[in-house]
Each structure stands twice: as structure tokens, then as C-alpha cells.
Write a protein that holds these residues in place. Structure first.
Motif, PDB file in Angstrom:
ATOM      1  N   PHE A  16     -89.638  71.181  17.526  1.00  0.00           N
ATOM      2  CA  PHE A  16     -90.320  72.316  18.151  1.00  0.00           C
ATOM      3  C   PHE A  16     -89.895  73.587  17.446  1.00  0.00           C
ATOM      4  O   PHE A  16     -88.691  73.836  17.270  1.00  0.00           O
ATOM      5  CB  PHE A  16     -89.950  72.388  19.638  1.00  0.00           C
ATOM      6  N   VAL A  17     -90.853  74.370  17.009  1.00  0.00           N
ATOM      7  CA  VAL A  17     -90.530  75.687  16.450  1.00  0.00           C
ATOM      8  C   VAL A  17     -91.448  76.722  17.085  1.00  0.00           C
ATOM      9  O   VAL A  17     -92.561  76.392  17.515  1.00  0.00           O
ATOM     10  CB  VAL A  17     -90.698  75.732  14.908  1.00  0.00           C
ATOM     11  N   SER A  18     -90.969  77.931  17.186  1.00  0.00           N
ATOM     12  CA  SER A  18     -91.796  78.985  17.770  1.00  0.00           C
ATOM     13  C   SER A  18     -91.658  80.265  16.971  1.00  0.00           C
ATOM     14  O   SER A  18     -90.695  80.442  16.223  1.00  0.00           O
ATOM     15  CB  SER A  18     -91.389  79.250  19.227  1.00  0.00           C
ATOM     16  N   THR A  19     -92.612  81.150  17.151  1.00  0.00           N
ATOM     17  CA  THR A  19     -92.544  82.444  16.457  1.00  0.00           C
ATOM     18  C   THR A  19     -91.414  83.304  16.998  1.00  0.00           C
ATOM     19  O   THR A  19     -91.060  84.311  16.390  1.00  0.00           O
ATOM     20  CB  THR A  19     -93.875  83.209  16.604  1.00  0.00           C
ATOM     21  N   GLU A  20     -90.820  82.928  18.124  1.00  0.00           N
ATOM     22  CA  GLU A  20     -89.664  83.663  18.648  1.00  0.00           C
ATOM     23  C   GLU A  20     -88.373  83.235  17.959  1.00  0.00           C
ATOM     24  O   GLU A  20     -87.321  83.829  18.194  1.00  0.00           O
ATOM     25  CB  GLU A  20     -89.535  83.437  20.160  1.00  0.00           C
ATOM     26  N   GLY A  21     -88.443  82.151  17.190  1.00  0.00           N
ATOM     27  CA  GLY A  21     -87.260  81.716  16.451  1.00  0.00           C
ATOM     28  C   GLY A  21     -86.644  80.415  16.932  1.00  0.00           C
ATOM     29  O   GLY A  21     -85.600  80.006  16.414  1.00  0.00           O
ATOM     30  N   ALA A  22     -87.241  79.739  17.907  1.00  0.00           N
ATOM     31  CA  ALA A  22     -86.686  78.464  18.361  1.00  0.00           C
ATOM     32  C   ALA A  22     -86.876  77.400  17.286  1.00  0.00           C
ATOM     33  O   ALA A  22     -87.919  77.345  16.622  1.00  0.00           O
ATOM     34  CB  ALA A  22     -87.375  78.028  19.652  1.00  0.00           C
ATOM     35  N   ARG A  23     -85.868  76.566  17.109  1.00  0.00           N
ATOM     36  CA  ARG A  23     -85.947  75.407  16.190  1.00  0.00           C
ATOM     37  C   ARG A  23     -85.162  74.287  16.865  1.00  0.00           C
ATOM     38  O   ARG A  23     -83.941  74.269  16.841  1.00  0.00           O
ATOM     39  CB  ARG A  23     -85.318  75.743  14.839  1.00  0.00           C
ATOM     40  N   ILE A  24     -85.884  73.360  17.456  1.00  0.00           N
ATOM     41  CA  ILE A  24     -85.235  72.341  18.280  1.00  0.00           C
ATOM     42  C   ILE A  24     -85.699  70.949  17.836  1.00  0.00           C
ATOM     43  O   ILE A  24     -86.891  70.704  17.666  1.00  0.00           O
ATOM     44  CB  ILE A  24     -85.590  72.549  19.770  1.00  0.00           C
ATOM     45  N   GLU A  25     -84.717  70.062  17.661  1.00  0.00           N
ATOM     46  CA  GLU A  25     -85.034  68.663  17.357  1.00  0.00           C
ATOM     47  C   GLU A  25     -84.529  67.798  18.511  1.00  0.00           C
ATOM     48  O   GLU A  25     -83.405  68.008  18.985  1.00  0.00           O
ATOM     49  CB  GLU A  25     -84.331  68.229  16.077  1.00  0.00           C
ATOM     50  N   GLN A  26     -85.330  66.842  18.927  1.00  0.00           N
ATOM     51  CA  GLN A  26     -84.908  65.945  20.013  1.00  0.00           C
ATOM     52  C   GLN A  26     -85.320  64.527  19.687  1.00  0.00           C
ATOM     53  O   GLN A  26     -86.336  64.288  19.031  1.00  0.00           O
ATOM     54  CB  GLN A  26     -85.535  66.358  21.341  1.00  0.00           C
ATOM     55  N   ASP A  27     -84.542  63.595  20.225  1.00  0.00           N
ATOM     56  CA  ASP A  27     -84.772  62.174  19.979  1.00  0.00           C
ATOM     57  C   ASP A  27     -84.416  61.462  21.282  1.00  0.00           C
ATOM     58  O   ASP A  27     -83.256  61.479  21.696  1.00  0.00           O
ATOM     59  CB  ASP A  27     -83.842  61.773  18.815  1.00  0.00           C
ATOM     60  N   THR A  28     -85.407  60.900  21.955  1.00  0.00           N
ATOM     61  CA  THR A  28     -85.135  60.211  23.225  1.00  0.00           C
ATOM     62  C   THR A  28     -85.634  58.775  23.147  1.00  0.00           C
ATOM     63  O   THR A  28     -86.636  58.484  22.497  1.00  0.00           O
ATOM     64  CB  THR A  28     -85.816  60.919  24.420  1.00  0.00           C
ATOM     65  N   LEU A  29     -84.928  57.911  23.854  1.00  0.00           N
ATOM     66  CA  LEU A  29     -85.275  56.480  23.859  1.00  0.00           C
ATOM     67  C   LEU A  29     -85.269  55.992  25.298  1.00  0.00           C
ATOM     68  O   LEU A  29     -84.316  56.241  26.041  1.00  0.00           O
ATOM     69  CB  LEU A  29     -84.225  55.701  23.046  1.00  0.00           C
ATOM     70  N   HIS A  30     -86.341  55.336  25.683  1.00  0.00           N
ATOM     71  CA  HIS A  30     -86.349  54.720  27.006  1.00  0.00           C
ATOM     72  C   HIS A  30     -87.090  53.393  26.969  1.00  0.00           C
ATOM     73  O   HIS A  30     -87.851  53.112  26.035  1.00  0.00           O
ATOM     74  CB  HIS A  30     -86.956  55.659  28.061  1.00  0.00           C
ATOM     75  N   GLY A  31     -86.883  52.616  28.015  1.00  0.00           N
ATOM     76  CA  GLY A  31     -87.574  51.330  28.085  1.00  0.00           C
ATOM     77  C   GLY A  31     -87.014  50.476  29.193  1.00  0.00           C
ATOM     78  O   GLY A  31     -86.175  50.906  29.992  1.00  0.00           O
ATOM     79  N   GLY A  32     -87.469  49.244  29.247  1.00  0.00           N
ATOM     80  CA  GLY A  32     -87.020  48.332  30.282  1.00  0.00           C
ATOM     81  C   GLY A  32     -87.950  47.149  30.410  1.00  0.00           C
ATOM     82  O   GLY A  32     -88.768  46.884  29.523  1.00  0.00           O
ATOM     83  N   ALA A  33     -87.839  46.469  31.529  1.00  0.00           N
ATOM     84  CA  ALA A  33     -88.589  45.227  31.706  1.00  0.00           C
ATOM     85  C   ALA A  33     -88.850  44.971  33.180  1.00  0.00           C
ATOM     86  O   ALA A  33     -88.249  45.628  34.045  1.00  0.00           O
ATOM     87  CB  ALA A  33     -87.803  44.062  31.110  1.00  0.00           C
ATOM     88  N   GLY A  34     -89.716  44.017  33.465  1.00  0.00           N
ATOM     89  CA  GLY A  34     -90.015  43.669  34.849  1.00  0.00           C
ATOM     90  C   GLY A  34     -90.776  42.363  34.924  1.00  0.00           C
ATOM     91  O   GLY A  34     -91.285  41.859  33.914  1.00  0.00           O
ATOM     92  N   ILE A  35     -90.830  41.812  36.137  1.00  0.00           N
ATOM     93  CA  ILE A  35     -91.562  40.562  36.357  1.00  0.00           C
ATOM     94  C   ILE A  35     -92.423  40.686  37.594  1.00  0.00           C
ATOM     95  O   ILE A  35     -92.163  41.504  38.480  1.00  0.00           O
ATOM     96  CB  ILE A  35     -90.605  39.353  36.551  1.00  0.00           C
ATOM     97  N   SER A  36     -93.481  39.888  37.639  1.00  0.00           N
ATOM     98  CA  SER A  36     -94.257  39.793  38.871  1.00  0.00           C
ATOM     99  C   SER A  36     -94.864  38.410  38.990  1.00  0.00           C
ATOM    100  O   SER A  36     -95.025  37.702  37.988  1.00  0.00           O
ATOM    101  CB  SER A  36     -95.333  40.878  38.948  1.00  0.00           C
ATOM    102  N   CYS A  37     -95.183  38.058  40.210  1.00  0.00           N
ATOM    103  CA  CYS A  37     -95.641  36.710  40.506  1.00  0.00           C
ATOM    104  C   CYS A  37     -96.807  36.805  41.471  1.00  0.00           C
ATOM    105  O   CYS A  37     -96.704  37.457  42.509  1.00  0.00           O
ATOM    106  CB  CYS A  37     -94.464  35.968  41.153  1.00  0.00           C
ATOM    107  N   LEU A  38     -97.920  36.189  41.124  1.00  0.00           N
ATOM    108  CA  LEU A  38     -99.085  36.167  42.009  1.00  0.00           C
ATOM    109  C   LEU A  38     -99.232  34.750  42.542  1.00  0.00           C
ATOM    110  O   LEU A  38     -99.464  33.810  41.765  1.00  0.00           O
ATOM    111  CB  LEU A  38    -100.345  36.579  41.244  1.00  0.00           C
TER     112      LEU A  38
END
Lengths: 451, 488
Positions: free
Chosen positions: B160-182
Motif C-alpha cells: 500500500f502506498v499513498s500520496t501522503e507518504g505511507a508505504r506498507i507491506e503486509q503478508d497474511t495467511l489463513h485457512g482451515g478445514a471442516g467436514i459435513s454429513c448429509l
């Protein structure tokens, strides 16, 4: 990119991959969307977006899939390689019939220059007039005016070569006052066919009529549902019950009931992406490159069938109807261009047939997963709910919650209009559901909005 | 990419100055993996990579947004010019000028905590986790039943960069699992049970360790047996009862009736056209009784493990806990720089998020958490209830356009008599009106029952954006709620 350009890039990527079974689906969208609220244009965007879905099948029907937004030859080749890597680890998928073969093109009119070439300024000029009109009335407007051009291509190693260019223009207006709101919307491939001025007037009229709403007790009321309300219910029926996967697992309202009467005999519902009338939207082929067939779903109240993609069709021992979604098999096939048969009435006729009831312009936040075997749904009315008394449209009614079985409600339909409207469908690239307004007896309202 | 975007904004400002009042640019690269197993077949083994640049320009007092998935410099340059053109088109329609709450531009980078990288785990190992769980579900289910298992991972990198001078780098990781039965009964009755939730499974921020902690196989037998039992269970009784909601359903209740309701763009009417507004108004801040005195709700983008956890939002505002409801009183909103300035709040609450580079940021939930109470465990709460219903795992959800009148359906419920679960009942639904419902809350279980539930598909905006958000909750009790069955 031209049709030949897009097809050539996909064919080239498949050739470079050197694999036996590959399917590529590519969509390139140029989208302009102007959102307004508080009678100001507050979100305005121009988006140029590409998405490529690749599927690779290995021996025995082991399938892997991948998606990328990089539409360069190397980007597409990378997606094929990702899919191949996924396929190598996948157990075989029973009944996988291979990717789609070549089939003749069946073009339908889906493109309009006015939509394709609409600029941000064009949209702003249209909205400037509409918003000025609402401002003059001392009311508040919110909504969207959107123009999209989609180029879609599918290429498979089995011979499918499909390309279509389609446009979609949509306008949705909400006009609100201190205690009421009104909605009007239109959807067409041609921006020039949208009469935003008429929509504005209609939304203003609805808002004015709904002022100082009265509260009604929950209970069973005769209702006149506008096409926007009808299509929202039909979309949930499609999602929960009209695809082969839901019939296969037994959760569909049609499971075990094909060829039996499931609703009123006036109901005839089909999915038809081939319609070439002014109402027709959607692409002539699906994400697997199969031509979309017109599929009867309910005929004269009798369950007639559901839609299929290639895997579910193979399991059922029948051809695909051309209703695969982009991406993986797990989503299952889905109808995205429903047509509910028209009746022979006018809107005034329907209102005239109601002694005491409710007129519903549209619903809000319907959920059709309450009890899918009976197609039980719940939702709220919104933006134009009116009392009908002695056959005449009256004052506004405070919004109400309904909970009813759609199939049982359709048993109690006593009329539908000749006029139908196209309403954008959620799960498609510019598809639309088409429905008339209908009169339903004893529709069940189960709650009111508390102050 | 950071330098390229920085240069782009500098040139944009130089070229169109003083026309461009503010601009920001986001590059987002999104890598995903989706696995689905149905019975013993892998019905989806899919990887996705998307990237793009989105540019937001404030010029002549109006916003313009343009985005492209074409990362060639010329295409990005063209997108920036288009964003200016769009802003100027916006300015053709009369409007009050946009003002932004002040924000210190940050130069920062952030990587979300994680254990083992799931993208480094062999695909075969991941598939086997799901196949084994499906095997356990199928064992004794009968030929007409369906077992499903799912796993999802998402790695999102942003600049992310802005004309106000912000310079931000981010790295996020998410996930998971699940089950269902009909399970499908002899009479065609179909009943589903899921673990740990109905739709997305158990998803959190973190790495491969999330899957092990879920113990899908260990929960499969219970899930299967409950689905089978539900096919012949009696319907949920109707009437006014004390209602206990288990954590995941309570999380969705918070999402629909507190999270969306406190989004300041809805409150101010700028999201009305799709999903409606809110019953709240800015002047209610500090005085409106949202719930009973035991209700504390906080929007916390710093909560460990939440799907709404990050260091900076998509306007470059630093994450921090923002109380929304304090001892039952409305005290805050989810806000942006523009909406904060409009109602006179000093700073944005840091809730602007976009679904990828090709969508403009909107006010979105972060982790909207109901703080734990002091009512012990779920079993303590059951023991303390004379005549009630315990509902678990969402099946259906609906709420009106002001976030007042709601109705939820759940997969399963248990009748409670004199402090004991007596019988399983099917097709349970409950309904209510938001403030009345939250004011009826008289007990919230304690920290031992509290966890953050992840939702990956919160929809908002046009074009539709799907956002991943979190909701901390522990089971709670609500007095005299209207309950019933979807099939009496």
C-alpha cells in the motif's frame, strides 16, 4: 483482445503444455460501475479484470484445477502446470467423461455497442439527470448504474473452441423518504434500452405511496409479487434444488420427485440461455464449453428435470445440459437463466383480484436453506410494500418477514402477468432470470419489523 | 512493486496537481488452495493465483477508482489515468466534498504469525486428511448419505502506498478445514450435521497446525450419528423459550446483528443500495442500550488468530481494538477515514478492507468479538436452565435491511428440561429483533469456551466483495426467545 486473439492464446498455451487432457476457460471483463447514495455519486469504478480457469485430467480421471489472473501466455501455461500438479495427487473421479468435444456454435444476440463503449462520463450524465429529479422531490436516492463487457472463451484438448462477447447494462434505483422507500430496476444488454428516467419516476412514486406505513399482524395474506420478488425466490430454488448435485445427494426439493406433481399446474419453469428475445441474457455455452440447452425444470406443475455439467451427466447416463460453473467440479451445475412462463393478466388485473392483501415490490435477504426438501424460505419485504384493499393498491405497509414453502406457495398462484422482466442472476457472467408478477393466495408472513 | 507504485503516484500528482488531492495504490497478490472431497472422491483440487493493482484517486472533491489485473507498467499507468478520469466523471454530479480524518502515514511491514506453511505440505497429505475424515463419516452412514470434507488456504501479500507518504507491506495467511454429513432417512428426510461450522469449516489465521487441532477424524463419528438421529428426531417445539446458542451460531448472530449494524457506511446510508442500512444513527453513540449490561463487543483487528487480523487496513490505518458496545451501551462504530471525518471522530477505526486489488476498499468487519462472561462452561449454563433450547451450527440466516428483524435456522437443537439436555430435535429456528434480543442475554460462558470463529464469505458492495472476518464468542443464553421448527 479479439475472439481470435483470445482463442489463439489459449490454444497456444495448451500446445506448449504438451498434456493430453486440458480445459481452459478465460473471461476478460471491462466493467464500469457507478454507485450513488444520498443522491450523490460516491463510488465510481472502472475495472479491467481477467480470470483463467485451467483443468487438467490425468489417466483414470484424476483432475486438478487452478485459477490465475495473469492472461499472458506464460501466465496461462503456469496455471496449466499448477493444475497438472494438483491432478497428479488426486484420486480418480468416477465417471469423468473427459473434457468437452467440438460442437457447432449457436450464437445469440448478446452485445450492444452503447454498453460496450459507455464511459464514466456517460454514466455520470445519465445519473446527473436522475439524481436532480430525486433532489427536486426532496427525497434521497441510492443505487447503481453498471455497464459490463465480458469476453469469454473455452478451449479443450478434446476439440471445443468457444468464444462469446456479451454486454450487460443494469440500473437499480432506491428512493427513500423519512419512513418509506421505493425501488425500480432494469437489466438489458443495451444501455440505450434502459429508461433511467422512467425508473426514477417509478421509484419516486413507490416511495411517495409508501409514506406513513401501517403495521400489519403476521399471518396469511394474498400477495401480488413483482418480478424482482419472484426471481429472488426462484434463484434460491435454483441454488438449493435445480442442479444435479443436489438431486444426487438427496437435499433437493426435486430429489425422488421427477415426473411427479410438485406444485400448481400453471407453473412452467425452464432454464434458457438461448433466448434471443429482448429478455435473453447469458452466454450460449458453459464453463466446460458445452452449448447450453433449454432445460425444462417444471412443466405444468410437474418436476421435469434439473441441469447437468459433464460429470453429473455422466453419472446419470445422459448428456450435459451445459450448466457447468467455472472452476472445480464441486460447485455442481446451476441454472442461471430461469424463465417462468408468463400469464395472461395485467398488473391491474392481479391487484383487482385481491380483496385484502399485500403488494410486494421485492424481498430482502431471502434465505432458501431453511428446509430445502420443501423449498422453505424466509426473508423480508423491502422498498415498496403496500396494502391492497377491495382490488385497489393502497397505502404503505411496514416491512414483514415471510416464511413459506415456495413450492406450496406456487400451488396457490391464481394469476400471472403477460409482462415479464429480466433480473440479474448472482451465479453467472451476466445472466438473468425472467419472471412475470404473480398473485399468490395465503402467503405466510411470520413476523414484522419491530419499531 | 512498492517503488513502481510510489513513482506512479508521484507522477500522477505532478501531472494533475493541484487536481489530485489524494491518491493511494494497492498491489495485491493472492494465492489460494481449495480442496474438496465428497464421499471418497476429490471433487476439487484447485490452486488460484491472482494479482492486480487498484488505484484510488480523490480529485475535484470526488472519488475515482480503477483497477487492472494486467501488471505491465503501461497497463498500471493507464489504470491510474483512468482513476483520474473516473474521479472527474464523479465530480460531474453535484456532491459535498470528501474530507478524510487525519492519519499519520506509516512506513511498515507485517507478517501474520504462522506455524508450518500449508503450501509446503505435500498435496497428497492434505487430501489424505480429508479422505480419512470422509471414510469415518461414511462408516455406517448408509448408501444414500453423503460425506464431505473441505480445506482452504489463502496467502495474501499487499503493498500500500499513498500520496501522503505511507508505504506498507503486509503478508497474511489463513485457512482451515471442516467436514459435513448429509443423512437421508427412509422417508426422504435429509439432515445435515457439520463440524466445526456449517459453511467454511474451522478457519483461522495461521498455518498447517490449524488442521491438526481440529481433529476432523475424531469428530466424524459424532457428526454422522447426529445427522442420522436427526432424520427421525421430533421437530423443535414452538413458543417462547430460553435459548442457548453455541459458539459458532452466536458468532453469526454477532456478525449479522452487531457487526453489520455498526458499519458506519450503512449507518450513513452509503451502502443502502445492496444490503441496506442500519437501525443505528450517529447520535445514538454513548447512550443507546444495545444489550444487557453483560454485553461487551469490540472490533479488534489485533486479536490473535482472527480472520480479521492485520496490522494496517487498506487505507493505511493501524489496527487497534475499537469498543463497539460497552456494558450494553453503544460506544463505537466500524469506520473509515471519510466516515470518521463526517461524524466528527478524530480517527478512522481502521476497518477499510478490499477483496483483492480489483475492488475498492469498503468498511468491513475485522474481528467483531463478544467478550466472554462469567457463566462457566456450556454444561454449567445447561445445568442452570430450567426450560430451554440449545441450538448449534447455522443452517439458514436472514435479517432485514435495517439489521433489526432476524431469523436463523440451525442444524440441530437439544431440548433442556430442569438443567439437562433431554432430546435432540430437528429443523430448529429462532427469531427476534436485535436490541430486544441482546437485552435478553443474561449469561455468557467464560474464557474457556471462547474462541474466534472465521467466516470467509461475508458479502458486501457492488461489484460483490467477499471478505474474511472473525468473531470471538462463547456460548450464551437469551431469555424468552421465539423458537420453533421450519417444519412444524
Amino acid at each position: 483482445m479479439t475472439d481470435l486473439g483470445m482463442l489463439a492464446i489459449l490454444k497456444d498455451a495448451i500446445g506448449r503444455a504438451g498434456l493430453d487432457q486440458v480445459e481452459l476457460y478465460c473471461r476478460h471483463s471491462r466493467r464500469g460501475i457507478s454507485r450513488f447514495s444520498r443522491t450523490e455519486l460516491n463510488q465510481n469504478a472502472a475495472i479491467d479484470e481477467a480470470v483463467i480457469h485451467a483443468r487438467v485430467a490425468m489417466a483414470g480421471g484424476r483432475i486438478g484445477a487452478s485459477t490465475t489472473s495473469v492472461s499472458t501466455p506464460d501466465g496461462i501455461l503456469g496455471a496449466i502446470r499448477d493444475a497438472a500438479q494438483a491432478a497428479r495427487c488426486a484420486p480418480p473421479l468416477a465417471d469423468f467423461p473427459g473434457f468437452a468435444p467440438a460442437s457447432p456454435d449457436e450464437p445469440v444476440p448478446r452485445w450492444a455497442r452503447s454498453t460496450a463503449e459507455a464511459s464514466p462520463s456517460d454514466r455520470a450524465e445519465i445519473l446527473r439527470a436522475a439524481l436532480a429529479r430525486v433532489r427536486e422531490e426532496g427525497l434521497d436516492a441510492a443505487g447503481t448504474l453498471e455497464t459490463t463487457q465480458n469476453d469469454v472463451a473455452v478451449v479443450t484438448t478434446a476439440g471445443a473452441r468457444k468464444f462469446a462477447r456479451a454486454t450487460a447494462a443494469g440500473a437499480r434505483l432506491f428512493v427513500s423518504g423519512p419512513d418509506s422507500s421505493g425501488f425500480a430496476g432494469a437489466f438489458h444488454r443495451d444501455l440505450a434500452a434502459l429508461d433511467v428516467g422512467e425508473l426514477t419516476d417509478r421509484a419516486i412514486e413507490r416511495c411517495r405511496r409508501g409514506a406513513s406505513p401501517v403495521a400489519l399482524e403476521p399471518g396469511a395474506y394474498d400477495v401480488v409479487l413483482e418480478p424482482e420478488a419472484v426471481t429472488e425466490l426462484l434463484e434460491w430454488l435454483a441454488y438449493s434444488s435445480l442442479g444435479a448435485r443436489e438431486v444426487e445427494d438427496g437435499s433437493s426439493a426435486l430429489a425422488g420427485r421427477i415426473s411427479t406433481r410438485i406444485t400448481g399446474d400453471w407453473v412452467t419453469l425452464a432454464d434458457d440461455a438461448t433466448d434471443s428475445s429482448e429478455l435473453g441474457m447469458g452466454l450460449p455455452f458453459d464453463a466446460e464449453g458445452t452449448n447450453r440447452a433449454r432445460v425444462p425444470l417444471i412443466e405444468g406443475g410437474v418436476a421435469a428435470g434439473v441441469v447437468y455439467d459433464r460429470v453429473h451427466a455422466a453419472r446419470a447416463g445422459r448428456p450435459s445440459t451445459g450448466h457447468a460453473l467455472p472452476g472445480a467440479v464441486d460447485d455442481g451445475p446451476l441454472p442461471s437463466n430461469l424463465f417462468l412462463a408468463a400469464g395472461d393478466r395485467t398488473m391491474d388485473d392481479l391487484v383487482g383480484m385481491v380483496e385484502r392483501g399485500i403488494y410486494v415490490s421485492r424481498f430482502h435477504y431471502v434465505n432458501g436453506l431453511v428446509d430445502t426438501r420443501r423449498a422453505v424460505m424466509t426473508g423480508m419485504t423491502r422498498d415498496g410494500t403496500f396494502l391492497i384493499e377491495n382490488g385497489r393498491l393502497g397505502r404503505g405497509v411496514a416491512n414483514l418477514r415471510f416464511t413459506d414453502s415456495l413450492l406450496e406457495a406456487l400451488e396457490r398462484v391464481e394469476g400471472a402477468t403477460r409482462e415479464r422482466r429480466a433480473v440479474p442472476s448472482w451465479y453467472s457472467d451476466g445472466g438473468a432470470h425472467v419472471a412475470p408478477a404473480i398473485l399468490v393466495r395465503a402467503f405466510r408472513f411470520t413476523g414484522e419489523r419491530a419499531p | 512493486m512498492k517503488d513502481l507504485l510510489d513513482d506512479l503516484l508521484k507522477r500522477l500528482r505532478a501531472k494533475d496537481a493541484p487536481c489530485v488531492e489524494y491518491a493511494d495504490a494497492r498491489w495485491v497478490e493472492d494465492r489460494r488452495e481449495q480442496l474438496r472431497v465428497r464421499n471418497r472422491e476429490v471433487t476439487a483440487s484447485s490452486r488460484a493465483r491472482s494479482s492486480g493493482v487498484g488505484i484510488r484517486v480523490l480529485s475535484r472533491g470526488a472519488w475515482g477508482f480503477s483497477a487492472t489485473s494486467d501488471l505491465r507498467p503501461a497497463a498500471i499507468e493507464a489504470a491510474a489515468a483512468r482513476a483520474v478520469e473516473v474521479a472527474h466523471a464523479s465530480a460531474l454530479v453535484p456532491r459535498s466534498p470528501v474530507r478524510l480524518a487525519r492519519e499519520e502515514p506509516m512506513v511498515a511491514s507485517y507478517v501474520s504469525p504462522r506455524g508450518k506453511d500449508p503450501f509446503e505440505v505435500p498435496l497428497d497429505d492434505k487430501i489424505q486428511v480429508l479422505v480419512r475424515a470422509c471414510d469415518r463419516l461414511l462408516d455406517g452412514l448408509g448408501p444414500s448419505g453423503t460425506a464431505q470434507a473441505r480445506m482452504d488456504w489463502a496467502l495474501v501479500r499487499k503493498v500500500f502506498v499513498s500520496t501522503e507518504g505511507a508505504r506498507i507491506e503486509q503478508d497474511t495467511l489463513h485457512g482451515g478445514a471442516g467436514i459435513s454429513c448429509l443423512a437421508v432417512g427412509d422417508d426422504g428426510e435429509a439432515q445435515r450435521r457439520s463440524y466445526p461450522t456449517h459453511q467454511d469449516g474451522g478457519v483461522e489465521q495461521g498455518g498447517w497446525e490449524i488442521v491438526g487441532a481440529l481433529d476432523l477424524e475424531g469428530n466424524a463419528e459424532r457428526v454422522r450419528e447426529e445427522a442420522i438421529e436427526l432424520c427421525t428426531a421430533p421437530p423443535c417445539p414452538s413458543g417462547e423459550r430460553d435459548l442457548i446458542l453455541e459458539g459458532s451460531q452466536l458468532a453469526l448472530q454477532v456478525h449479522e446483528s452487531c457487526g453489520h449494524a455498526t458499519e458506519l457506511d450503512r449507518i450513513l446510508g452509503t451502502e443502502k443500495s445492496l444490503a441496506g442500512g442500519s437501525f443505528l444513527r450517529p447520535e445514538m453513540l454513548g447512550s443507546f442500550r444495545y444489550g444487557s449490561p453483560i454485553i461487551d463487543i469490540v472490533a479488534d483487528a489485533t486479536a490473535p488468530g482472527g480472520l480479521g487480523t492485520f496490522a494496517y487496513d487498506d487505507e493505511g490505518v493501524a489496527a487497534r481494538p475499537v469498543p463497539l458496545v460497552d456494558r450494553g451501551i453503544l460506544v463505537g462504530f466500524l469506520s473509515s477515514r471519510e466516515t470518521a471525518a463526517e461524524i466528527g471522530i478524530d480517527r478512522s477505526g481502521g476497518a477499510m478492507r478490499a477483496d483483492g486489488a480489483l475492488r475498492a476498499p469498503l468498511i468491513r468487519m475485522v474481528n467483531v468479538n463478544l467478550k466472554p462472561g462469567n457463566a462457566g462452561t456450556l454444561e454449567d449454563l445447561v445445568r442452570d436452565t430450567r426450560d430451554g433450547i440449545l441450538m448449534a451450527t447455522n443452517r439458514s440466516w436472514s435479517i432485514d435491511d435495517l439489521r433489526l428483524n432476524f431469523q436463523f435456522g440451525c442444524e440441530a437443537a437439544w431440548e433442556i428440561k430442569d438443567g439437562r439436555r433431554t432430546r435432540l430435535v430437528k429443523n430448529p429456528i429462532y427469531a427476534g429483533v436485535t436490541p430486544r434480543f441482546w437485552q435478553s442475554c443474561d449469561a455468557i460462558t467464560g474464557p474457556a469456551e471462547w474462541r474466534i470463529w472465521g467466516l470467509q464469505t461475508c458479502g458486501k458492495g457492488e461489484p460483490m466483495q467477499l471478505m474474511h472476518v472473525g468473531h470471538g464468542a462463547s456460548p450464551a443464553r437469551f431469555r424468552s426467545v421465539s423458537v420453533g421448527s421450519s417444519r412444524p
